[in-house]
Design a protein around this motif. Structure first.
Motif, short mmCIF file in Angstrom:
data_model
loop_
_atom_site.label_atom_id
_atom_site.label_comp_id
_atom_site.label_asym_id
_atom_site.label_seq_id
_atom_site.Cartn_x
_atom_site.Cartn_y
_atom_site.Cartn_z
N GLU A 182 -4.55 52.87 6.60
CA GLU A 182 -3.82 52.44 7.80
C GLU A 182 -3.97 50.94 8.03
OE1 GLU A 182 -2.92 54.34 12.18
OE2 GLU A 182 -4.93 54.54 11.34
N GLU A 183 -5.17 50.42 7.82
CA GLU A 183 -5.41 48.99 7.97
C GLU A 183 -4.62 48.19 6.93
OE1 GLU A 183 -8.33 51.15 10.18
OE2 GLU A 183 -7.71 51.33 8.08
N GLY A 233 -16.63 45.35 9.65
CA GLY A 233 -15.21 45.58 9.95
C GLY A 233 -14.34 44.49 9.37
N LYS A 259 -0.96 48.18 7.95
CA LYS A 259 -0.69 47.22 9.03
C LYS A 259 -0.47 45.83 8.47
CE LYS A 259 -3.20 49.65 12.71
NZ LYS A 259 -4.43 49.64 13.56
N ALA A 260 -1.20 45.51 7.41
CA ALA A 260 -1.04 44.20 6.77
C ALA A 260 0.23 44.14 5.94
CB ALA A 260 -2.25 43.90 5.89
N THR A 280 -10.22 42.47 9.62
CA THR A 280 -9.00 42.21 10.38
C THR A 280 -7.78 42.46 9.50
OG1 THR A 280 -8.87 39.89 9.70
CG2 THR A 280 -10.22 40.41 11.65
N THR A 281 -6.62 42.49 10.13
CA THR A 281 -5.38 42.63 9.37
C THR A 281 -5.23 41.49 8.39
OG1 THR A 281 -4.30 43.80 11.21
CG2 THR A 281 -2.86 42.78 9.57
N ASP A 330 -7.64 39.91 6.91
CA ASP A 330 -8.55 40.17 5.80
C ASP A 330 -7.88 41.04 4.74
OD1 ASP A 330 -10.72 38.74 6.84
OD2 ASP A 330 -11.49 40.48 7.94
N PHE A 331 -7.26 42.12 5.19
CA PHE A 331 -6.61 43.03 4.26
C PHE A 331 -5.39 42.39 3.61
CE2 PHE A 331 -9.03 46.06 6.84
CZ PHE A 331 -9.60 46.83 5.84
N ARG A 332 -4.69 41.57 4.36
CA ARG A 332 -3.52 40.88 3.79
C ARG A 332 -3.97 39.92 2.69
NH1 ARG A 332 -1.61 38.87 8.16
NH2 ARG A 332 -0.21 40.61 8.61
N ILE A 377 -16.47 44.29 5.12
CA ILE A 377 -15.76 45.29 5.91
C ILE A 377 -16.65 46.49 6.21
CG2 ILE A 377 -13.86 46.97 5.81
CD1 ILE A 377 -12.27 44.77 4.28
N PHE A 390 -9.04 53.31 4.06
CA PHE A 390 -8.55 52.24 4.93
C PHE A 390 -7.04 52.06 4.79
CE2 PHE A 390 -13.04 51.35 4.50
CZ PHE A 390 -13.41 50.86 5.74
#
Length: 264
Positions: free
Chosen positions: A74-75, A48, A78-79, A50-51, A53-55, A44, A72
């Motif tokens: 906010e990211e 970078g 989103k997940a 993705t959603t 990835d964070f999930r 990351i 991070f």
């Protein structure tokens, strides 16, 4: 993911980790994020995320505190859009003084020696450098015989931007603006949990968390063995000795299962 602590470093992150742990949450603070998600975070930092990835990274984690997760937030939200966000802010001058003190503590000679001379801490320092570039835009070099000078302007600008972004963009119905000095009541009410009988924990008040980790954390203990050349045991591909990996597992990895393999 149930709780995202979006307060920046030195706004009560260690106290929040202890409090959320006391409330029964499985919490990933800085060290847990490094130990169990290091490869994912490095990806990351460099490319970078993705959603998804964070999930995937946080699907078995209840709560996060401190960097890099707070940066991070906010990211991660989103997940996990149902997660609640707890946010703390402190006076900028007070924060800057505390941040400077912590950075000086983190770069004392023993830590610099470990980073320069042991594979385990060299790897951790590389992780910290990449994180610092992403969050602050600058990384002070580790020089053995003189104190590290913090880029105060960049630090202040990062702190201001982070706080403004959280207050402007966090969903109001999911956000608690909170100070650890308020204790259990507002936090527990927001999270919908019972108030513990124990006093609210206050950790790292004097910025001495590094000294605690040097004594207790398996990674630091393993690095000290390397420094004093008494560690000749087999190592993993990432440079951690196998006993350090076992100590990491016994100190909490069992809760997250396969995530312990990230640095194997």
């Amino acid at each position: 993911m149930k709780v995202i602590y979006a307060g920046f470093s030195k706004t009560g992150t260690k106290s929040m980790q202890a409090a959320l742990t006391e409330l029964g949450y499985n919490v990933y603070d800085f060290m847990e994020q490094y130990k169990y998600q290091g490869k994912e975070w490095m990806k990351i930092f460099k490319h970078g995320g993705t959603t998804e990835d964070f999930r995937r990274m946080f699907e078995n984690v209840d709560a996060v505190t401190d960097v890099p997760a707070c940066y991070f937030w906010e990211e991660i939200h989103k997940a996990f859009p149902d997660a609640k966000i707890v946010f703390s802010i402190r006076d900028e001058e007070s924060w800057m003084k505390s941040f400077n003190k912590q950075m000086l503590e983190n770069t004392k000679p023993i830590f610099r020696l470990l980073c320069l001379l042991t594979p385990t801490m060299w790897q951790m320092a590389s992780y910290g450098d990449q994180m610092g570039l992403v969050i602050y835009g600058v990384v002070p070099p580790i020089v053995l015989f003189r104190p590290v000078k913090i880029h105060e302007t960049a630090s202040r600008m990062t702190y201001r931007r982070h706080n403004a972004h959280v207050l402007q963009n966090a969903p109001k119905d999911k956000l608690l603006v909170y100070n650890v000095k308020e204790g259990w009541e507002p936090l527990c009410k927001f999270l919908g949990v019972d108030v513990p009988s124990r006093p609210f924990p206050h950790r790292n008040v004097r910025g001495n968390i590094l000294q605690e980790m040097l004594k207790k954390d398996p990674i630091f203990i393993g690095a000290k063995r390397e420094l004093f050349k008494i560690d000749k045991r087999p190592r993993t591909k990432a440079g951690l000795n196998t006993q350090t990996m076992q100590e990491m597992k016994s100190s909490g990895v069992a809760k997250v299962g396969k995530s312990a393999k990230h640095f194997a």
